[in-house]
Design an enzyme around this catalytic site. Structure first.
Site, PDB file in Angstrom:
ATOM      1  CG  ASP A   1       6.603   3.763  10.044  1.00  0.00           C
ATOM      2  OD1 ASP A   1       6.288   3.258  11.139  1.00  0.00           O
ATOM      3  OD2 ASP A   1       6.658   3.113   8.988  1.00  0.00           O
TER       4      ASP A   1
ATOM      5  CD  GLN B   1       9.624  -2.887  13.374  1.00  0.00           C
ATOM      6  OE1 GLN B   1      10.111  -3.356  14.407  1.00  0.00           O
ATOM      7  NE2 GLN B   1       8.775  -3.573  12.628  1.00  0.00           N
TER       8      GLN B   1
ATOM      9  CE  LYS C   1       4.957  -3.897  13.271  1.00  0.00           C
ATOM     10  NZ  LYS C   1       5.225  -4.975  12.339  1.00  0.00           N
TER      11      LYS C   1
ATOM     12  CB  CYS D   1       6.443  -4.674   3.954  1.00  0.00           C
ATOM     13  SG  CYS D   1       5.171  -5.902   4.107  1.00  0.00           S
TER      14      CYS D   1
ATOM     15  CG  HIS E   1       6.571  -1.353   6.375  1.00  0.00           C
ATOM     16  ND1 HIS E   1       5.284  -1.410   5.886  1.00  0.00           N
ATOM     17  CD2 HIS E   1       6.790  -2.544   6.984  1.00  0.00           C
ATOM     18  CE1 HIS E   1       4.748  -2.582   6.190  1.00  0.00           C
ATOM     19  NE2 HIS E   1       5.645  -3.291   6.857  1.00  0.00           N
TER      20      HIS E   1
END
Ligand code: PLP
Length: 423
Positions: free
Chosen positions: A215, A218, A241, A381, A138
């Site tokens: 990261d 998600q 999220k 993104c 991303h």
């Protein structure tokens, strides 16, 4: 959430024991109609919907406890501080650490990664050093490193994407050397759904003497996270999220790493002693939290973690994989439709990205919207992913704990309509 080696059996329709119908009742927005049709919300990778329990925690905080934290010697300030620090402890428990000082509140994943790039990167990365990223990242896990590289003369290197939407990890060994300071990778791709084998990667990264930033934007939404067994040195994620509010997230790192890092921003809360020309810093975690924090956001995020634990956080990924398997089967029957990402649903979280021969992704999303179905269209993104697969944009359906097989069917039926208009 390790894929492949520990992948669950092929997801079946009833693979999870989530009581989806019951928990849908917790989400007021899901009973809305959009364009005269019952809403089908399939844009969860962008942001999830919020259950009543989270909404009530936020409004209850403002209604009964609102005050600024840490500074006040009055009852409401004590209550607000307890709620805020209690929420930090809740996040620490979620991540499997006993030290809440290792949890830094941020606005979300983006700010958490910028914090590391600016503070740790500024102190530890110099000319000729290397940071390894991937083409799956991303922009939030790409642009902060570009900025750091421009400031320091460091070099960015990239793990490539294989044709099937997984990372071409056979290339990782060649990218790692004594120049590598950090590897920063996503746990789950937001545009392909791919689950990356972070544990395996962590061992390789550490053997090379580098640190690993994960990261988790998600990742954390779909399954519980244990930062120690994941092998992360930095873990960044966002509340919105995972059923929490927008504007709140966290960075986790080991205490000794955080203690060695300089502050990220200056202001109130993050200092110990201030003089005209110099200051000293507060202890962790406050050293990294300048200014009045998002107190209600933290309270809402803790409520979201309680909610996910209550419904069975460990069940969510299996539920999504069953929906993905069903969606992939239905979409494979739509003429002229091309899907991206791993063919095996057990290697994905709840994301299906696709293009159709005649229709632009934005046209697909517009027609679906007219049927009350919310999907996203664009580069998500991840412009490097689009470039790799030679498309300007994809349409993306992303599932979460409250989505049903019937919703997948409505979505697939509506794509048949797109096909008949453009095909
Ligand atoms: N990383 C990934 C993989 C994402 O999907 C997102 C958001 O879509 C981000 C980072 C940025 O998260 P936020 O906008 O909450 O900071």
């Amino acid at each position: 959430m390790e894929p492949v080696s520990s992948a669950p059996d092929a997801p079946a329709r009833d693979a999870s024991s989530l009581d989806v119908e019951r928990l849908r009742a917790d989400f007021p927005i899901l009973s809305e109609e959009v364009n005269g049709e019952p809403l089908v919300y399939l844009d969860n990778a962008a942001t999830s919907q919020k259950p009543r329990q989270v909404l009530e925690a936020i409004s209850g905080y403002y209604a009964s406890d609102n005050a600024n934290v840490h500074r006040g010697i009055h009852e409401l300030s004590r209550r607000a501080t307890d709620a805020f620090e209690g929420a930090r402890q809740r996040v620490a428990r979620f991540l499997g650490t006993e030290d809440p000082g290792e949890v830094i509140w941020t606005r979300g994943t983006t700010e958490a990664i910028n914090l590391v790039a600016s503070s740790w990167g500024g102190a530890n990365v110099g000319e000729g050093d290397e940071i390894v990223l991937s083409d799956m990242e991303h922009h939030s896990n790409l642009v902060p490193w570009q900025l750091l590289a421009a400031r320091t003369g460091a070099r960015l290197r990239f793990v490539e994407l294989a044709d099937d939407g997984t990372l071409a990890l056979e290339g990782l060994a060649e990218l790692l050397s004594e120049r590598t300071k950090l590897v920063a990778l996503t746990q789950v791709s937001n545009s392909l759904g791919t689950i990356n084998p972070i544990r395996e990667i962590a061992d390789q990264v550490h053997d090379a003497g580098a640190l690993l930033l994960v990261d988790g934007a998600q990742g954390a939404a779909h399954a519980p996270v244990d930062v120690a067994s994941l092998g992360a040195d930095f873990y960044a994620f966002s509340g919105h999220k995972m059923c929490g509010p927008t504007g709140i997230g966290a960075l986790w790192a080991r205490r000794e790493l955080l203690e060695a890092m300089p502050p990220y921003q200056g202001g109130g809360e993050m200092i110990s002693l201030v003089e005209r020309h110099a200051s000293t810093w507060a202890d962790l975690p406050h050293k990294f939290e300048a200014g009045t924090p998002n107190i209600a956001g933290a309270v809402g995020m803790a409520a979201a973690l309680d909610y996910l634990e209550g419904v069975g956080h460990h069940q969510i990924l299996r539920h999504e994989q069953a929906l993905v398997a069903h969606a992939m089967e239905r979409l494979s029957q739509v003429e002229g439709l091309r899907m991206f990402g791993p063919a095996d649903p057990t290697r994905r979280a709840g994301v299906v990205s696709f293009v159709m021969e005649e229709a632009h992704a934005h046209d697909i999303a517009t027609i679906l919207d007219s049927k009350g179905i919310a999907v996203r269209a664009g580069h998500h993104c991840t412009q490097l992913v689009m470039k790799r697969y030679g498309v300007p944009a994809t349409a993306r359906a992303s599932f979460y704990l409250y989505n049903t097989h019937e919703e997948v069917d409505r979505f697939a039926d509506a794509l048949g309509r797109v096909q008949s208009i453009f095909g």
